[in-house]
Design a protein around this motif. Structure first.
Motif, PDB file in Angstrom:
ATOM      1  N   VAL A 192       0.834  -1.204   0.000  1.00 37.75           N
ATOM      2  CA  VAL A 192       0.000   0.000   0.000  1.00 37.75           C
ATOM      3  C   VAL A 192       0.866   1.250   0.000  1.00 37.75           C
ATOM      4  O   VAL A 192       1.808   1.380   0.790  1.00 37.75           O
ATOM      5  CB  VAL A 192      -0.949  -0.007   1.216  1.00 37.75           C
ATOM      6  CG1 VAL A 192      -1.723   1.308   1.306  1.00 37.75           C
ATOM      7  CG2 VAL A 192      -1.907  -1.191   1.126  1.00 37.75           C
ATOM      8  N   GLU A 193       0.545   2.186  -0.898  1.00 35.79           N
ATOM      9  CA  GLU A 193       1.332   3.415  -1.015  1.00 35.79           C
ATOM     10  C   GLU A 193       0.756   4.566  -0.188  1.00 35.79           C
ATOM     11  O   GLU A 193       1.484   5.453   0.248  1.00 35.79           O
ATOM     12  CB  GLU A 193       1.397   3.852  -2.473  1.00 35.79           C
ATOM     13  CG  GLU A 193       2.121   2.890  -3.386  1.00 35.79           C
ATOM     14  CD  GLU A 193       2.227   3.436  -4.789  1.00 35.79           C
ATOM     15  OE1 GLU A 193       3.290   4.000  -5.123  1.00 35.79           O
ATOM     16  OE2 GLU A 193       1.244   3.322  -5.547  1.00 35.79           O
ATOM     17  N   LYS A 195     -11.834   5.473   4.925  1.00 38.16           N
ATOM     18  CA  LYS A 195     -10.449   5.380   4.480  1.00 38.16           C
ATOM     19  C   LYS A 195     -10.256   4.135   3.621  1.00 38.16           C
ATOM     20  O   LYS A 195     -10.846   3.082   3.893  1.00 38.16           O
ATOM     21  CB  LYS A 195      -9.505   5.322   5.681  1.00 38.16           C
ATOM     22  CG  LYS A 195      -9.613   6.521   6.618  1.00 38.16           C
ATOM     23  CD  LYS A 195      -9.253   7.827   5.921  1.00 38.16           C
ATOM     24  CE  LYS A 195      -9.303   9.009   6.880  1.00 38.16           C
ATOM     25  NZ  LYS A 195      -8.994  10.283   6.184  1.00 38.16           N
ATOM     26  N   VAL A 196      -9.442   4.260   2.578  1.00 33.54           N
ATOM     27  CA  VAL A 196      -9.184   3.141   1.675  1.00 33.54           C
ATOM     28  C   VAL A 196      -7.696   3.041   1.358  1.00 33.54           C
ATOM     29  O   VAL A 196      -6.984   4.049   1.289  1.00 33.54           O
ATOM     30  CB  VAL A 196      -9.981   3.274   0.349  1.00 33.54           C
ATOM     31  CG1 VAL A 196     -11.464   3.041   0.595  1.00 33.54           C
ATOM     32  CG2 VAL A 196      -9.757   4.637  -0.297  1.00 33.54           C
ATOM     33  N   ASN A 197      -7.227   1.801   1.171  1.00 32.06           N
ATOM     34  CA  ASN A 197      -5.840   1.570   0.775  1.00 32.06           C
ATOM     35  C   ASN A 197      -5.683   1.829  -0.719  1.00 32.06           C
ATOM     36  O   ASN A 197      -6.529   1.405  -1.511  1.00 32.06           O
ATOM     37  CB  ASN A 197      -5.440   0.118   1.073  1.00 32.06           C
ATOM     38  CG  ASN A 197      -5.458  -0.197   2.552  1.00 32.06           C
ATOM     39  OD1 ASN A 197      -5.033   0.615   3.375  1.00 32.06           O
ATOM     40  ND2 ASN A 197      -5.952  -1.371   2.903  1.00 32.06           N
ATOM     41  N   LEU A 198      -4.594   2.489  -1.097  1.00 29.16           N
ATOM     42  CA  LEU A 198      -4.345   2.815  -2.505  1.00 29.16           C
ATOM     43  C   LEU A 198      -2.974   2.318  -2.942  1.00 29.16           C
ATOM     44  O   LEU A 198      -1.989   2.438  -2.204  1.00 29.16           O
ATOM     45  CB  LEU A 198      -4.433   4.326  -2.728  1.00 29.16           C
ATOM     46  CG  LEU A 198      -5.755   5.017  -2.346  1.00 29.16           C
ATOM     47  CD1 LEU A 198      -5.629   6.525  -2.524  1.00 29.16           C
ATOM     48  CD2 LEU A 198      -6.914   4.470  -3.171  1.00 29.16           C
ATOM     49  N   ILE A 233      -3.669  -5.512   0.737  1.00 33.43           N
ATOM     50  CA  ILE A 233      -2.418  -5.602   1.495  1.00 33.43           C
ATOM     51  C   ILE A 233      -1.839  -6.996   1.335  1.00 33.43           C
ATOM     52  O   ILE A 233      -2.505  -7.986   1.654  1.00 33.43           O
ATOM     53  CB  ILE A 233      -2.649  -5.323   2.989  1.00 33.43           C
ATOM     54  CG1 ILE A 233      -3.427  -4.029   3.191  1.00 33.43           C
ATOM     55  CG2 ILE A 233      -1.329  -5.284   3.749  1.00 33.43           C
ATOM     56  CD1 ILE A 233      -4.047  -3.897   4.577  1.00 33.43           C
ATOM     57  N   SER A 234      -0.624  -7.098   0.864  1.00 30.77           N
ATOM     58  CA  SER A 234       0.027  -8.394   0.717  1.00 30.77           C
ATOM     59  C   SER A 234       0.451  -8.902   2.089  1.00 30.77           C
ATOM     60  O   SER A 234       1.258  -8.278   2.775  1.00 30.77           O
ATOM     61  CB  SER A 234       1.264  -8.274  -0.185  1.00 30.77           C
ATOM     62  OG  SER A 234       1.964  -9.505  -0.230  1.00 30.77           O
ATOM     63  N   LEU A 235      -0.103 -10.066   2.481  1.00 33.08           N
ATOM     64  CA  LEU A 235       0.185 -10.616   3.798  1.00 33.08           C
ATOM     65  C   LEU A 235       0.475 -12.106   3.687  1.00 33.08           C
ATOM     66  O   LEU A 235       0.086 -12.760   2.724  1.00 33.08           O
ATOM     67  CB  LEU A 235      -1.000 -10.389   4.742  1.00 33.08           C
ATOM     68  CG  LEU A 235      -1.325  -8.922   5.050  1.00 33.08           C
ATOM     69  CD1 LEU A 235      -2.669  -8.810   5.751  1.00 33.08           C
ATOM     70  CD2 LEU A 235      -0.223  -8.305   5.904  1.00 33.08           C
TER      71      LEU A 235
END
Length: 215
Positions: free
Chosen positions: A6-7, A80-83, A143-145
């Motif tokens: 996430v950036e 809120k959102v991940n971009l 999100i890479s997990l």
């Protein structure tokens, strides 16, 4: 293609509903750098196309299929959102292969601190859990997990403080719905081994794999 790193955390500013589909305006700054109309940006793991650019945000269409399959149908103004921008050809592959095509959603059922980490337990349908393996990769809201454990009903991931602070996991609670994208490699392997739905028998057998040195 994305990597699950996430950036930036953006903010949903407007939602224009068009039946089931919608147009989202997302406030942000970092992911606008070098972005052009027509480019792809992952929003909570969903690959969306930029249809309008402004100095402090962008607009993207969300089609009906995406609304049905992802949690974007539940987002509200100020959420809120991940971009993440699509991966550049000369960029580092920090996460894993993420297509931005959501397989389905899961529900957070437990959040448990453990020293400097936080464990999240996520309940998901069997059709998704079949592709989730311990120590494998999973994209949760983009999100890479790494998967820490899997059961018949759920799976667990352990989050370091940096990941929690830099993503929307910091504002997620028990009962929150999250987007899930399983590792695409598992889906390809299943297709090759089991064949297409209309194919009665796979041409890839144990004998075939042994013959060519895979077993």
């Amino acid at each position: 293609m994305f990597t699950g790193i996430v950036e930036e955390i953006g903010t949903i500013e407007t939602i224009q509903k068009q039946g089931i589909s919608a147009v989202l305006r997302i406030g942000c700054s970092k992911v606008l750098e070098g972005t052009k109309i027509g480019d792809s940006i992952a929003v909570n793991g969903v690959c969306l196309t930029v249809v309008k650019l402004e100095k402090d945000g962008f607009c993207a269409d969300v089609m009906t299929e995406t609304m049905h399959r992802s949690s974007l149908s539940q987002v509200q103004v100020k959420d809120k959102v991940n971009l993440e921008r699509a991966m550049a050809a000369d960029g580092r592959f920090g996460g894993h292969i993420v297509s931005g095509h959501i397989d389905g959603t899961g529900k957070i059922t437990e959040i448990r601190p453990e020293e400097n980490a936080v464990w999240y337990t996520i309940e998901a349908e069997q059709e998704l859990l079949r592709y989730i393996v311990e120590k494998g990769s999973i994209a949760i809201d983009g999100i890479s997990l790494t998967v820490a454990a899997v059961s018949e009903r759920n799976f667990q991931v352990s989050i370091i403080p940096h990941t929690r602070q830099e993503t929307t996991l910091s504002v997620k609670g028990i009962g929150s719905i999250v987007n899930l994208e399983c590792d695409i490699i598992g889906k390809y392997v299943e297709r090759f081994v089991c064949g297409a739905p209309t194919q009665k028998e796979s041409k890839i057998t144990e004998e075939f794999l042994q013959k060519y040195g895979f077993c």
